[in-house]
Write a protein that holds these residues in place. Structure first.
Motif, mmCIF file in Angstrom:
data_model
loop_
_atom_site.group_PDB
_atom_site.id
_atom_site.type_symbol
_atom_site.label_atom_id
_atom_site.label_comp_id
_atom_site.label_asym_id
_atom_site.label_seq_id
_atom_site.Cartn_x
_atom_site.Cartn_y
_atom_site.Cartn_z
ATOM 1 N N TRP A 96 17.257 -26.783 8.506
ATOM 2 C CA TRP A 96 15.868 -26.333 8.531
ATOM 3 C C TRP A 96 15.710 -25.100 9.421
ATOM 4 O O TRP A 96 15.025 -24.139 9.049
ATOM 5 N N LEU A 97 16.344 -25.109 10.583
ATOM 6 C CA LEU A 97 16.231 -23.975 11.499
ATOM 7 C C LEU A 97 16.817 -22.711 10.878
ATOM 8 O O LEU A 97 16.256 -21.622 10.995
ATOM 9 N N ARG A 98 17.943 -22.856 10.173
ATOM 10 C CA ARG A 98 18.540 -21.704 9.488
ATOM 11 C C ARG A 98 17.604 -21.182 8.391
ATOM 12 O O ARG A 98 17.448 -19.975 8.230
ATOM 13 N N GLU A 99 17.000 -22.088 7.657
ATOM 14 C CA GLU A 99 16.053 -21.692 6.606
ATOM 15 C C GLU A 99 14.841 -20.986 7.215
ATOM 16 O O GLU A 99 14.389 -19.952 6.708
ATOM 17 N N ALA A 100 14.319 -21.523 8.315
ATOM 18 C CA ALA A 100 13.160 -20.921 8.981
ATOM 19 C C ALA A 100 13.480 -19.511 9.459
ATOM 20 O O ALA A 100 12.685 -18.580 9.274
ATOM 21 N N ALA A 101 14.640 -19.333 10.061
ATOM 22 C CA ALA A 101 15.035 -18.006 10.540
ATOM 23 C C ALA A 101 15.215 -17.050 9.361
ATOM 24 O O ALA A 101 14.788 -15.889 9.422
ATOM 25 N N GLY A 102 15.818 -17.530 8.292
ATOM 26 C CA GLY A 102 16.000 -16.699 7.112
ATOM 27 C C GLY A 102 14.671 -16.252 6.522
ATOM 28 O O GLY A 102 14.509 -15.087 6.134
ATOM 29 N N GLN A 103 13.692 -17.161 6.471
ATOM 30 C CA GLN A 103 12.367 -16.805 5.952
ATOM 31 C C GLN A 103 11.688 -15.780 6.852
ATOM 32 O O GLN A 103 10.952 -14.914 6.379
ATOM 33 N N SER A 104 11.956 -15.862 8.155
ATOM 34 C CA SER A 104 11.331 -14.940 9.103
ATOM 35 C C SER A 104 11.889 -13.524 9.013
ATOM 36 O O SER A 104 11.331 -12.600 9.600
ATOM 37 N N THR A 105 12.998 -13.350 8.304
ATOM 38 C CA THR A 105 13.547 -11.998 8.140
ATOM 39 C C THR A 105 13.070 -11.336 6.847
ATOM 40 O O THR A 105 13.508 -10.241 6.526
#
Length: 196
Positions: A96-105
Motif C-alpha cells: 500500500w505504501l509503495r502504491e501511495a508513493a507511486g500515485q503521489s508522483t
C-alpha cells in the motif's frame, strides 16, 4: 401553482456540461502531467475548448480540480487495502505504501499539494487525503497488532512518508530512485526481529 425553488428536485447535469467536465479533466491530466500541478488553469480551459468561467463552475479551485483527478488514483489505494486480507499485515502495508508513493508522483508538485491539504481542512483535497490516511491507518494498525511494525506511527506518518519519497523522487528527475527511498523508509518502520 408553481413549485417553490427549494422544493424542486435537483436536475441532472446536462449532457454538454458533462462533456465539458470530462474534457476539462482530460486536459488537466495532460497538462498537469506535462507541467506539474502549477499548470495554467487558463491553458486547461482553452485546450478543453471552454472558457475559464466554465472551468470554475465545475472546479472552483485548483485543489477541487486535483481532487477530481485523484479520485480514481485514490480508489486504487482503497482497493489495495480491501485486497490485503491474505499474506502478512506488513506485506500489505508495504504494498500500500509503495502504491501511495507511486500515485503521489503522478504530477510534479503533487506531494506538496497533498501535504498542504492534510493540514488545511478547507481544501477540496483534504477529504480525499484524510480518507487515504484512514485506509493506511487501518493497514498500519493490523501490522502493529501483529508486532511487525513500530507502534509509534500513525496514518498521517504513512501519508507523509509516501509523499516524502515521492517528493525526493521528483527532485532532479530521480523517479528511478523511488523504490530505494521506499526500501529505506520501510526498513525504518519495521520492528527489529529478535535473534533466538
Amino acid at each position: 401553482m408553481t413549485t417553490p425553488e427549494r422544493a424542486r428536485p435537483a436536475r441532472a447535469p446536462r449532457a454538454d456540461a458533462l462533456r465539458n467536465r470530462d474534457r476539462l479533466l482530460a486536459e488537466a491530466d495532460r497538462l498537469f502531467a506535462a507541467h506539474g500541478t502549477g499548470a495554467s488553469l487558463e491553458d486547461i480551459a482553452k485546450q478543453a475548448g471552454v472558457g475559464i468561467g466554465t472551468l470554475y463552475r465545475h472546479f472552483p479551485t485548483r485543489e477541487a480540480l486535483l481532487d477530481a483527478l485523484l479520485q480514481q488514483r485514490f480508489e486504487q489505494l482503497w482497493g489495495r487495502a480491501h485486497e490485503a486480507g491474505s499474506g502478512s499485515p506488513y506485506a500489505a502495508l508495504a504494498a500500500w505504501l509503495r502504491e501511495a508513493a507511486g500515485q503521489s508522483t503522478a504530477y510534479r508538485g503533487l506531494p506538496s499539494s497533498i501535504a498542504a491539504a492534510l493540514r488545511d481542512t478547507t481544501s477540496h483535497l483534504n477529504t480525499s487525503c484524510q480518507a487515504v490516511r484512514e485506509v493506511g491507518a487501518r493497514l498500519l494498525a493490523a501490522a502493529q497488532a501483529a508486532g511487525e511494525v513500530r507502534t509509534d506511527l500513525d496514518g498521517t506518518d504513512l501519508v507523509l512518508m509516501a509523499n516524502s519519497a515521492a517528493w525526493l523522487a521528483q527532485q532532479d528527475h530521480a523517479e528511478d530512485r523511488l523504490d530505494r527511498h521506499l526500501d529505506v523508509l520501510l526498513a525504518g518502520i519495521r520492528t527489529p526481529r529478535r535473534v533466538e
